[in-house]
Design a protein around this motif. Structure first.
Motif, PDB file in Angstrom:
ATOM      1  N   GLU A  29       0.675  -1.124  -0.087  1.00  0.00           N
ATOM      2  CA  GLU A  29       0.032  -0.145  -0.019  1.00  0.00           C
ATOM      3  C   GLU A  29       0.747   1.352   0.068  1.00  0.00           C
ATOM      4  O   GLU A  29       0.694   2.063  -0.820  1.00  0.00           O
ATOM      5  CB  GLU A  29      -1.018  -0.049   1.132  1.00  0.00           C
ATOM      6  CG  GLU A  29      -1.780  -1.350   1.350  1.00  0.00           C
ATOM      7  CD  GLU A  29      -2.763  -1.067   2.383  1.00  0.00           C
ATOM      8  OE1 GLU A  29      -3.541  -0.206   2.752  1.00  0.00           O
ATOM      9  OE2 GLU A  29      -2.833  -2.224   3.073  1.00  0.00           O
ATOM     10  N   ASP A  30       1.803   1.440   1.077  1.00  0.00           N
ATOM     11  CA  ASP A  30       2.581   2.579   1.082  1.00  0.00           C
ATOM     12  C   ASP A  30       3.754   2.189   1.914  1.00  0.00           C
ATOM     13  O   ASP A  30       3.648   2.378   3.201  1.00  0.00           O
ATOM     14  CB  ASP A  30       1.868   3.771   1.586  1.00  0.00           C
ATOM     15  CG  ASP A  30       2.685   5.004   1.233  1.00  0.00           C
ATOM     16  OD1 ASP A  30       3.742   5.021   1.781  1.00  0.00           O
ATOM     17  OD2 ASP A  30       2.236   6.063   1.350  1.00  0.00           O
ATOM     18  N   ALA A  33       4.665   5.116   4.536  1.00  0.00           N
ATOM     19  CA  ALA A  33       3.814   5.311   5.633  1.00  0.00           C
ATOM     20  C   ALA A  33       3.690   4.226   6.376  1.00  0.00           C
ATOM     21  O   ALA A  33       3.639   4.521   7.726  1.00  0.00           O
ATOM     22  CB  ALA A  33       2.487   5.370   4.927  1.00  0.00           C
ATOM     23  N   GLU A  34       4.307   3.068   6.168  1.00  0.00           N
ATOM     24  CA  GLU A  34       4.057   1.951   6.884  1.00  0.00           C
ATOM     25  C   GLU A  34       5.308   2.069   7.769  1.00  0.00           C
ATOM     26  O   GLU A  34       5.372   1.939   9.326  1.00  0.00           O
ATOM     27  CB  GLU A  34       4.320   0.574   6.207  1.00  0.00           C
ATOM     28  CG  GLU A  34       4.411  -0.496   7.205  1.00  0.00           C
ATOM     29  CD  GLU A  34       4.708  -1.827   6.230  1.00  0.00           C
ATOM     30  OE1 GLU A  34       4.357  -2.897   6.526  1.00  0.00           O
ATOM     31  OE2 GLU A  34       5.709  -1.797   5.160  1.00  0.00           O
ATOM     32  N   PHE A 104       9.274   6.875  -3.491  1.00  0.00           N
ATOM     33  CA  PHE A 104       9.391   7.686  -2.322  1.00  0.00           C
ATOM     34  C   PHE A 104      10.212   9.050  -2.593  1.00  0.00           C
ATOM     35  O   PHE A 104      10.909   9.178  -1.924  1.00  0.00           O
ATOM     36  CB  PHE A 104       9.470   6.978  -1.049  1.00  0.00           C
ATOM     37  CG  PHE A 104       8.775   5.731  -0.854  1.00  0.00           C
ATOM     38  CD1 PHE A 104       7.563   5.676  -0.796  1.00  0.00           C
ATOM     39  CD2 PHE A 104       9.525   4.492  -1.151  1.00  0.00           C
ATOM     40  CE1 PHE A 104       7.055   4.243  -0.533  1.00  0.00           C
ATOM     41  CE2 PHE A 104       9.040   3.197  -1.024  1.00  0.00           C
ATOM     42  CZ  PHE A 104       7.759   3.197  -0.730  1.00  0.00           C
TER      43      PHE A 104
END
Length: 222
Positions: A29-30, A33-34, A104
């Motif tokens: 997902e990301d 962010a994780e 990213f």
């Protein structure tokens, strides 16, 4: 390092997946962010930062956790470098790291000098705000020989069901032995065996809300 010592990868939506374990290096997902949710917030960062703060990690992978921590350290304005030691059995080729981290752009600019250093064979990297060491080899052997201790642990091996070697009770006891009083640890895994291993090693363990589709993760305090 010779190519045959780098992991075989598959790519899923731009995310590297370790063929040996059938497991992605970070969330589909990301990943950034994780990293921020599980490892930075999970260890109470940046609030716990102090000069000389030392993060240790099981599983360097793409380097995303280290770069996310470095970016947060720089934003915090803390003087001196963040110390970061990562234990890695099978380091990813710098070209593959670059491919993964390019997803990213918010932190990719920090990665360039690190990737250049790793490409030259370096296992230690010093830059503005970061002193990184990568300890190559099986963490079940190398951690026991490490003569330092961490203020925060990022436990980021592949899933316990696929990579049980990095979650053994014996290794988690070594994590505890190399943890400063009042330090923390966090992992995306909420496996009962992981929580039990950390508790048996002397940590106070609790479940916390996980990232994305994962309902829970684990945080621990020494």
């Amino acid at each position: 390092m010779p190519d045959d010592q780098h992991p075989d990868l598959e790519w899923k939506g731009g995310v590297p997946v370790a063929s040996r374990y059938g497991d992605p290096y970070y969330s589909l997902e990301d990943g950034l962010a994780e990293a921020r949710h599980v490892f930075l917030a999970g260890n109470g960062l940046p609030d716990r930062f102090v000069p000389g703060f030392h993060v240790a990690e099981l599983g360097f992978g793409t380097g995303l956790n280290a770069i996310a921590a470095w970016a947060m350290w720089r934003e915090s304005g803390m003087p001196g470098p963040l110390r970061f030691t990562s234990f890695e059995l099978c380091p990813m080729a710098p070209a593959d790291m670059s491919r993964a981290l390019s997803a990213f752009p918010e932190v990719f600019g920090l990665a360039a000098p690190l990737l250049a250093a790793l490409g030259s064979g370096a296992q230690e990297f010093v830059a503005d705000g970061l002193h990184l060491k990568i300890v190559l080899g099986d963490a079940r052997e190398t951690l026991a020989r490490w003569d330092d201790a961490a203020d925060a642990w990022f436990l980021d091996g592949f899933a316990p069901a696929r990579n049980p070697e990095l979650w053994t009770p014996r290794l988690l006891r070594q994590v505890a032995l190399h943890t400063r009083p009042g330090a923390t640890a966090s992992t995306y895994s909420a496996a009962r065996s992981v929580r039990a291993g950390l508790a048996d090693a002397g940590f106070v363990v609790e479940r916390a809300p996980g990232f994305g589709r994962k309902r829970h993760m684990t945080i621990a305090r020494s």
